[in-house]
Design an enzyme around this catalytic site. Sequence first.
Site, mmCIF file in Angstrom:
data_model
loop_
_atom_site.group_PDB
_atom_site.id
_atom_site.type_symbol
_atom_site.label_atom_id
_atom_site.label_comp_id
_atom_site.label_asym_id
_atom_site.label_seq_id
_atom_site.Cartn_x
_atom_site.Cartn_y
_atom_site.Cartn_z
ATOM 1 N N ARG A 74 -14.378 2.149 -4.734
ATOM 2 C CA ARG A 74 -13.122 1.383 -4.679
ATOM 3 C C ARG A 74 -13.339 0.024 -5.341
ATOM 4 N NH1 ARG A 74 -10.235 4.179 -0.525
ATOM 5 N NH2 ARG A 74 -8.330 3.932 -1.694
ATOM 6 N N GLN B 106 -10.178 1.441 -10.511
ATOM 7 C CA GLN B 106 -8.831 1.573 -9.945
ATOM 8 C C GLN B 106 -8.002 2.680 -10.597
ATOM 9 O OE1 GLN B 106 -7.182 -2.338 -9.877
ATOM 10 N NE2 GLN B 106 -7.111 -2.371 -7.650
ATOM 11 N N ASP C 189 -8.733 6.218 -9.225
ATOM 12 C CA ASP C 189 -8.778 6.330 -7.766
ATOM 13 C C ASP C 189 -7.728 7.306 -7.220
ATOM 14 O OD1 ASP C 189 -9.001 5.988 -5.078
ATOM 15 O OD2 ASP C 189 -9.004 3.805 -5.133
ATOM 16 N N SER D 261 -6.139 6.501 -3.764
ATOM 17 C CA SER D 261 -5.013 5.559 -3.794
ATOM 18 C C SER D 261 -3.738 6.254 -4.261
ATOM 19 C CB SER D 261 -5.298 4.391 -4.745
ATOM 20 O OG SER D 261 -6.249 3.560 -4.178
ATOM 21 N N TYR E 42 -13.398 -1.158 3.618
ATOM 22 C CA TYR E 42 -12.921 -0.205 4.616
ATOM 23 C C TYR E 42 -13.059 -0.787 6.020
ATOM 24 C CZ TYR E 42 -12.779 3.661 1.265
ATOM 25 O OH TYR E 42 -12.464 4.487 0.227
HETATM 26 P P1 NAD Z 1 -8.061 4.136 4.782
HETATM 27 O O1 NAD Z 1 -7.214 5.317 4.437
HETATM 28 O O2 NAD Z 1 -9.528 4.332 4.957
HETATM 29 O O3 NAD Z 1 -7.506 3.462 6.132
HETATM 30 C C1 NAD Z 1 -6.167 3.055 6.249
HETATM 31 C C2 NAD Z 1 -6.087 1.725 6.962
HETATM 32 O O4 NAD Z 1 -6.349 1.902 8.357
HETATM 33 C C3 NAD Z 1 -7.067 0.663 6.487
HETATM 34 O O5 NAD Z 1 -6.354 -0.474 6.043
HETATM 35 C C4 NAD Z 1 -7.895 0.358 7.724
HETATM 36 O O6 NAD Z 1 -8.299 -1.006 7.795
HETATM 37 C C5 NAD Z 1 -6.937 0.722 8.831
HETATM 38 N N1 NAD Z 1 -7.594 0.938 10.139
HETATM 39 C C6 NAD Z 1 -8.752 1.586 10.423
HETATM 40 N N2 NAD Z 1 -9.015 1.548 11.744
HETATM 41 C C7 NAD Z 1 -7.965 0.891 12.331
HETATM 42 C C8 NAD Z 1 -7.652 0.550 13.667
HETATM 43 N N3 NAD Z 1 -8.462 0.858 14.680
HETATM 44 N N4 NAD Z 1 -6.507 -0.105 13.893
HETATM 45 C C9 NAD Z 1 -5.669 -0.447 12.867
HETATM 46 N N5 NAD Z 1 -5.918 -0.159 11.582
HETATM 47 C C10 NAD Z 1 -7.054 0.503 11.311
HETATM 48 O O7 NAD Z 1 -7.820 2.947 3.731
HETATM 49 P P2 NAD Z 1 -7.446 2.981 2.200
HETATM 50 O O8 NAD Z 1 -6.015 3.016 2.023
HETATM 51 O O9 NAD Z 1 -8.251 4.036 1.541
HETATM 52 O O10 NAD Z 1 -7.952 1.529 1.741
HETATM 53 C C11 NAD Z 1 -9.148 0.970 2.224
HETATM 54 C C12 NAD Z 1 -9.574 -0.247 1.431
HETATM 55 O O11 NAD Z 1 -9.884 0.065 0.092
HETATM 56 C C13 NAD Z 1 -8.550 -1.354 1.345
HETATM 57 O O12 NAD Z 1 -9.261 -2.567 1.438
HETATM 58 C C14 NAD Z 1 -7.989 -1.247 -0.014
HETATM 59 O O13 NAD Z 1 -7.465 -2.476 -0.474
HETATM 60 C C15 NAD Z 1 -9.235 -0.876 -0.746
HETATM 61 N N6 NAD Z 1 -8.932 -0.223 -2.002
HETATM 62 C C16 NAD Z 1 -9.530 -0.677 -3.131
HETATM 63 C C17 NAD Z 1 -9.255 -0.046 -4.341
HETATM 64 C C18 NAD Z 1 -9.884 -0.485 -5.601
HETATM 65 O O14 NAD Z 1 -10.220 -1.642 -5.732
HETATM 66 N N7 NAD Z 1 -10.093 0.425 -6.535
HETATM 67 C C19 NAD Z 1 -8.413 1.032 -4.366
HETATM 68 C C20 NAD Z 1 -7.840 1.455 -3.185
HETATM 69 C C21 NAD Z 1 -8.118 0.826 -2.005
#
Ligand code: NAD
Length: 376
Positions: free
Chosen positions: A120, A125, A128, A131, A226
């Site tokens: 990530r 990006q 991904d 996403s 994460y």
């Molecule tokens: P995910 O599907 O793993 O989780 C979804 C959300 O649930 C997350 O925001 C997480 O913090 C939240 N969560 C987990 N446990 C929780 C709890 N007990 N209570 C409340 N919320 C809780 O997440 P995702 O959508 O795959 O994204 C994860 C991270 O990756 C984010 O920081 C996102 O910005 C980052 N990201 C980066 C890139 C990139 O730079 N290429 C692309 C996508 C996502």
Amino acid sequence: MITGILKESGSENRVAILPGEAAVLKKMGIEVLVELNAGERAFASDDAYRAAGAIILGRKELISKAAMLLAVNLPVGDAISSFREGQVICSVLNPVENSDWLEKARILGLTVLALDLVPRTTRAQSMDILSSMATVSGYKAVLAAASILPRFFPMFMSAAGTIKPSRVLILGAGVAGLQAVAIARKLGAIVEVFDVRSAVKEEVKSLGGKFIEVEGAKEDSAAGGYAVEQTGEFKKKQQELIQQRAIAADVVIATAQIPGKKAPVLILKETVNAMKPGSVIIDIAASSGGNCELTENGKNVIVNGIHIIGKSDFPSDMPSDASKMFGSNIINLLKIMVDKEGNLNLNMQDDIINGTTAIHGKEYISQRVRQILNIK
Ligand code: NAD
């Protein structure tokens, strides 16, 4: 290089590469074979693939001819002996679920590029898939809730009086959660959001949602953005506050996940019992256990008039655009792996290639897959 696009099995409607993306692969010097009827459920005909320069074949012949196989889901329904040493499979891996298959593939000498392991990072990006698919899920989850809810989402002022807007509670503000905030706001609902990562607070606010903070969340900068498992004390505090907000809500969209672990249980049975009849819970985290104690993956459970929909496969319900995004992500990944002649060149010094390669040369490569599968 010759690539083969596999037809998906089971209830999967997506296809890894649509005809438009097949044409892009051809321009990159890659030969494209497509399994008979592979795009049918994503509304792409064999003729459309032929027009893009692809050759249509039966599965057995395609697997025997292709150096690289592209698929949405790992082809675990095929015996491992259908494949050969040195062949490359590029798909979503789900390492925990498919660890036995992966071990057999390692022994055989397959290379598996896992699209769910793409790091990530900013550079990755455009590759991904998580996403892209989370964007589809967040969008569809809100629409699914709106179609079942016995109320309007927006405020209505009519001759029959004023109707109050619905209240939507979103658990987890990752990619799917943030998309759900945006769509629920566009439909006119009042949106409240919980997450354990304080970094998302500003994003939630900028989309018009209200971020509800629970003090004492554990965050770990080494977790790559994460979430991490929380303490028992935090979980209790959070469940109480979520219960308060869920009772006031009409819709809950649950998206909270912790990579490689069971999803956190945020909505207890007592909370569901205290919610308003007619309310809807859409649990996108269903396939990893769900955020609601009563969620059953793939089912619509009704408890005291509250719908609890456990659904993690929304992208399959929107196969045209989901497949388009999926294929574009694959092409962007292949662009850093394929040379000018269209041949695969896996430079393991590249962090994206290294992070995405689950197995190669009979070894586990990706650090994340080693971590998840506990391989020393
Ligand atoms: P995910 O599907 O793993 O989780 C979804 C959300 O649930 C997350 O925001 C997480 O913090 C939240 N969560 C987990 N446990 C929780 C709890 N007990 N209570 C409340 N919320 C809780 O997440 P995702 O959508 O795959 O994204 C994860 C991270 O990756 C984010 O920081 C996102 O910005 C980052 N990201 C980066 C890139 C990139 O730079 N290429 C692309 C996508 C996502």
